[in-house]
Design a protein around this motif. Structure first.
Motif, mmCIF file in Angstrom:
data_model
loop_
_atom_site.group_PDB
_atom_site.id
_atom_site.type_symbol
_atom_site.label_atom_id
_atom_site.label_comp_id
_atom_site.label_asym_id
_atom_site.label_seq_id
_atom_site.Cartn_x
_atom_site.Cartn_y
_atom_site.Cartn_z
ATOM 1 N N PHE A 54 0.828 -1.212 0.000
ATOM 2 C CA PHE A 54 0.000 0.000 0.000
ATOM 3 C C PHE A 54 0.865 1.265 0.000
ATOM 4 O O PHE A 54 0.579 2.234 -0.703
ATOM 5 N N LYS A 55 1.930 1.230 0.797
ATOM 6 C CA LYS A 55 2.795 2.418 0.924
ATOM 7 C C LYS A 55 3.272 2.883 -0.459
ATOM 8 O O LYS A 55 3.238 4.067 -0.788
ATOM 9 N N VAL A 56 3.652 1.930 -1.292
ATOM 10 C CA VAL A 56 4.170 2.267 -2.622
ATOM 11 C C VAL A 56 3.031 2.741 -3.530
ATOM 12 O O VAL A 56 3.143 3.762 -4.218
ATOM 13 N N ILE A 57 1.916 2.011 -3.506
ATOM 14 C CA ILE A 57 0.773 2.370 -4.356
ATOM 15 C C ILE A 57 0.259 3.760 -3.950
ATOM 16 O O ILE A 57 -0.095 4.592 -4.799
ATOM 17 N N ASN A 58 0.246 4.000 -2.665
ATOM 18 C CA ASN A 58 -0.279 5.253 -2.110
ATOM 19 C C ASN A 58 0.516 6.461 -2.587
ATOM 20 O O ASN A 58 -0.031 7.545 -2.748
ATOM 21 N N GLU A 59 1.802 6.235 -2.805
ATOM 22 C CA GLU A 59 2.642 7.368 -3.227
ATOM 23 C C GLU A 59 2.712 7.474 -4.750
ATOM 24 O O GLU A 59 3.406 8.348 -5.277
ATOM 25 N N GLY A 60 1.978 6.588 -5.438
ATOM 26 C CA GLY A 60 2.178 6.490 -6.890
ATOM 27 C C GLY A 60 1.106 7.155 -7.736
ATOM 28 O O GLY A 60 0.988 6.836 -8.911
ATOM 29 N N GLY A 61 0.301 8.037 -7.183
ATOM 30 C CA GLY A 61 -0.739 8.675 -8.001
ATOM 31 C C GLY A 61 -1.916 7.738 -8.225
ATOM 32 O O GLY A 61 -2.152 6.818 -7.440
ATOM 33 N N ASP A 62 -2.641 7.969 -9.331
ATOM 34 C CA ASP A 62 -3.853 7.176 -9.595
ATOM 35 C C ASP A 62 -3.534 5.696 -9.809
ATOM 36 O O ASP A 62 -2.584 5.373 -10.523
ATOM 37 N N PHE A 63 -4.353 4.819 -9.237
ATOM 38 C CA PHE A 63 -4.351 3.404 -9.639
ATOM 39 C C PHE A 63 -5.561 3.284 -10.565
ATOM 40 O O PHE A 63 -6.706 3.354 -10.111
ATOM 41 N N ASN A 64 -5.309 3.179 -11.854
ATOM 42 C CA ASN A 64 -6.383 3.294 -12.849
ATOM 43 C C ASN A 64 -7.103 1.968 -13.052
ATOM 44 O O ASN A 64 -6.907 1.276 -14.052
ATOM 45 N N HIS A 65 -7.931 1.647 -12.096
ATOM 46 C CA HIS A 65 -8.551 0.327 -12.092
ATOM 47 C C HIS A 65 -9.786 0.369 -11.209
ATOM 48 O O HIS A 65 -9.772 1.026 -10.171
ATOM 49 N N GLY A 66 -10.852 -0.309 -11.599
ATOM 50 C CA GLY A 66 -12.036 -0.359 -10.730
ATOM 51 C C GLY A 66 -13.247 -0.863 -11.474
ATOM 52 O O GLY A 66 -13.264 -0.909 -12.703
ATOM 53 N N PHE A 67 -14.238 -1.286 -10.727
ATOM 54 C CA PHE A 67 -15.446 -1.859 -11.318
ATOM 55 C C PHE A 67 -16.662 -1.077 -10.831
ATOM 56 O O PHE A 67 -16.674 -0.592 -9.696
ATOM 57 N N THR A 68 -17.678 -1.008 -11.657
ATOM 58 C CA THR A 68 -18.924 -0.365 -11.240
ATOM 59 C C THR A 68 -19.341 -0.874 -9.854
ATOM 60 O O THR A 68 -19.771 -0.121 -8.998
ATOM 61 N N TYR A 69 -19.175 -2.176 -9.667
ATOM 62 C CA TYR A 69 -19.664 -2.777 -8.416
ATOM 63 C C TYR A 69 -18.571 -2.948 -7.356
ATOM 64 O O TYR A 69 -18.757 -3.703 -6.400
ATOM 65 N N SER A 70 -17.437 -2.247 -7.517
ATOM 66 C CA SER A 70 -16.410 -2.267 -6.463
ATOM 67 C C SER A 70 -17.022 -1.709 -5.185
ATOM 68 O O SER A 70 -17.412 -0.543 -5.139
ATOM 69 N N GLY A 71 -17.123 -2.538 -4.167
ATOM 70 C CA GLY A 71 -17.674 -2.082 -2.893
ATOM 71 C C GLY A 71 -19.166 -1.802 -2.948
ATOM 72 O O GLY A 71 -19.667 -0.897 -2.266
ATOM 73 N N HIS A 72 -19.904 -2.570 -3.738
ATOM 74 C CA HIS A 72 -21.367 -2.391 -3.837
ATOM 75 C C HIS A 72 -21.985 -2.316 -2.435
ATOM 76 O O HIS A 72 -21.715 -3.191 -1.598
ATOM 77 N N PRO A 73 -22.802 -1.294 -2.166
ATOM 78 C CA PRO A 73 -23.286 -1.128 -0.792
ATOM 79 C C PRO A 73 -24.092 -2.318 -0.248
ATOM 80 O O PRO A 73 -23.975 -2.648 0.941
#
Ligand code: PLP
Length: 449
Positions: free
Chosen positions: A302-321
């Motif tokens: 996470f530390k590296v990803i967090n410092e790396g700008g956008d992570f260009n990835h995701g789904f409409t239903y990522s974390g669906h409520p």
């Protein structure tokens, strides 16, 4: 109605992993309702679900609390995304609840709609991680023959199922496979312990062949599920850990089956004492009531990803409520009802003891299992571990008898698999084992002539 539904199936429905002609010769069994560890079909037959659906219905069927959690959430906020700097309470609370039970140092969760998407996410994240660290050549992912990591293009490529690779020109570049630690099937004359070390050493061999500078990660299920409940010899994971400590590569555990209590620990990695950098999850996260998967990410990654700008990835239903609300309630049940403690202390030891009684059956070459996972190897010769000719389809014959006698067991070749709901009682375990023995008898009558 059964005939009508079967006609609809024949005319319109493309079922997963099916030979459609074969499926429609008899027509699918139509499952109409479920409660506890039981299913009912459209003909009124009651069936003990020895597979928890597809290894997922951890808390059993018919849990009103999960229905309530879903309907309450649907009324309040049926959908909102987690893109563009927004979030909603259930997804945040679920991420925290997962971090609370995950191994130490694994505190970040990326949500997906399935386990396959979790592994796709993993592939992109680990390559992004190495690129951010200035090592863009570290792209190759090493996984294992006969591992299962999903059906998306990346998932099926990461998986080591030859019959899947043969369709769709897979694997995609940058994914290589090493042998699986399957002693019963592939151990030859080696002792299980020697074979475990040999199988683990294949990882080091592959790292050296590909070049450490090109390897991003090693991906493995703690116990290969769909491959046939492949429980590595005791020597395997310690040797893998030694190898991983020598090389600068990430370790990914696919916990889609093993996660959320299946082994009697929260995660299969806990059971074996492994320390992954990332873990894919799905199935038991929501007990299968609604689809949801994800990727648990360690602080280090996470530390590296967090410092790396956008992570260009995701789904409409990522974390669906709605899925998140069900996941939260499911974790609450697992914790409050001490389901995993009960598995570890009571029901898993009982299941494993009772299952091993089947080892005396003339058709059975080996019985193995951990927690609420079990495998019964059907073999022609117990001593030499010789199998039946594959064209006999002994596993499928046995699966057919199970279906007809009110028990769901899965056949992986000639390996019969069980993975019942975690809440199965001792009486229900007795029923499962007795039905399994009856089905083995019926199968033996057909093949041992
Ligand atoms: N990983 C493992 C170990 C699995 O067993 C599965 C599904 O069976 C997957 C990934 C893929 O999950 P899904 O079917 O939710 O995409």
């Amino acid at each position: 109605k059964t005939r009508e539904w079967q006609a609809m199936s024949r005319d319109h429905h493309l079922a997963p992993f099916s030979d459609y002609q074969q499926l429609h010769e008899k027509g699918p069994r139509i499952v109409t309702k479920a409660d506890g560890v039981y299913l009912w079909d459209s003909e009124g037959n009651k069936i003990l679900d020895g597979m928890a659906g597809l290894w997922c219905v951890a808390v059993g069927y018919g849990r009103e609390e999960l229905v309530e959690a879903a309907s309450k959430q649907m009324r309040e906020l049926p959908f909102y995304n987690t893109f563009f700097q927004t979030a909603h309470p259930p997804v945040l609370e679920l991420a925290k609840a997962i971090a609370d039970v995950a191994p130490a140092g694994m505190n970040h969760v990326f949500f997906t709609g399935s386990g396959s998407e979790g592994n796709d996410t993993m592939l992109r994240m680990v390559r992004h991680y190495w690129a951010l660290k200035g090592k863009p050549n570290k792209k190759v992912i090493i996984s294992r023959h006969n591992g299962y990591h999903g059906s998306t293009v990346a998932g099926a490529s990461l998986g080591g199922m030859k019959y899947m690779h043969e369709q769709g020109d897979l694997p995609i570049p940058g994914i290589v496979h090493i042998p699986q630690p399957y002693w019963f099937g592939e151990g030859g004359d080696m002792t299980p312990e020697a074979f475990g070390v040999w199988a683990a050493d294949q990882l080091e061999k592959k790292i050296l062949e590909v070049g450490e500078e090109n390897v991003a990660a090693f991906l493995a299920e703690p116990i290969q599920g769909a491959g046939g409940v492949i429980i590595p010899p005791d020597s395997y994971w310690p040797r893998i850990r030694e190898i991983l400590a020598k090389y600068d590569i990430l370790f990914v555990a696919d916990e889609v089956i093993c996660g959320f209590g299946r082994t009697g620990e929260w995660f299969g990695s806990d059971y074996f004492g492994n320390k992954p950098d990332l873990m894919t999850i799905a199935k038991g996260l929501t007990s299968g009531y609604v689809p949801m998967g994800g990727l648990i990410v360690s602080d280090k990654v996470f530390k590296v990803i967090n410092e790396g700008g956008d992570f260009n990835h995701g789904f409409t239903y990522s974390g669906h409520p709605v899925a998140a609300a069900v996941g939260l309630e499911n974790l609450r049940i697992l914790k409050d009802e001490k389901v995993i403690e009960q598995v570890k202390a009571e029901t898993a030891p009982y299941l494993q003891k009772r299952l091993r009684e089947l080892a005396d059956h003339p058709l059975v070459g080996e019985v193995r299992g951990v927690g609420m996972l079990g495998a019964i190897e059907l073999a022609k010769n117990k001593q030499t571990r010789e199998r039946f000719p594959s064209e006999l389809g002994v596993g499928m014959i046995c699966r057919g008898h199970c279906f007809d006698n009110g028990l769901i067991m899965r056949a992986v070749g000639d390996t019969m698999i069980i993975a019942p709901p975690l809440v199965i009682s001792k009486t229900e375990i007795d029923e499962l084992v007795e039905k399994a023995r009856k089905c083995l008898d019926l199968t033996a009558r057909a093949v041992l002539v």
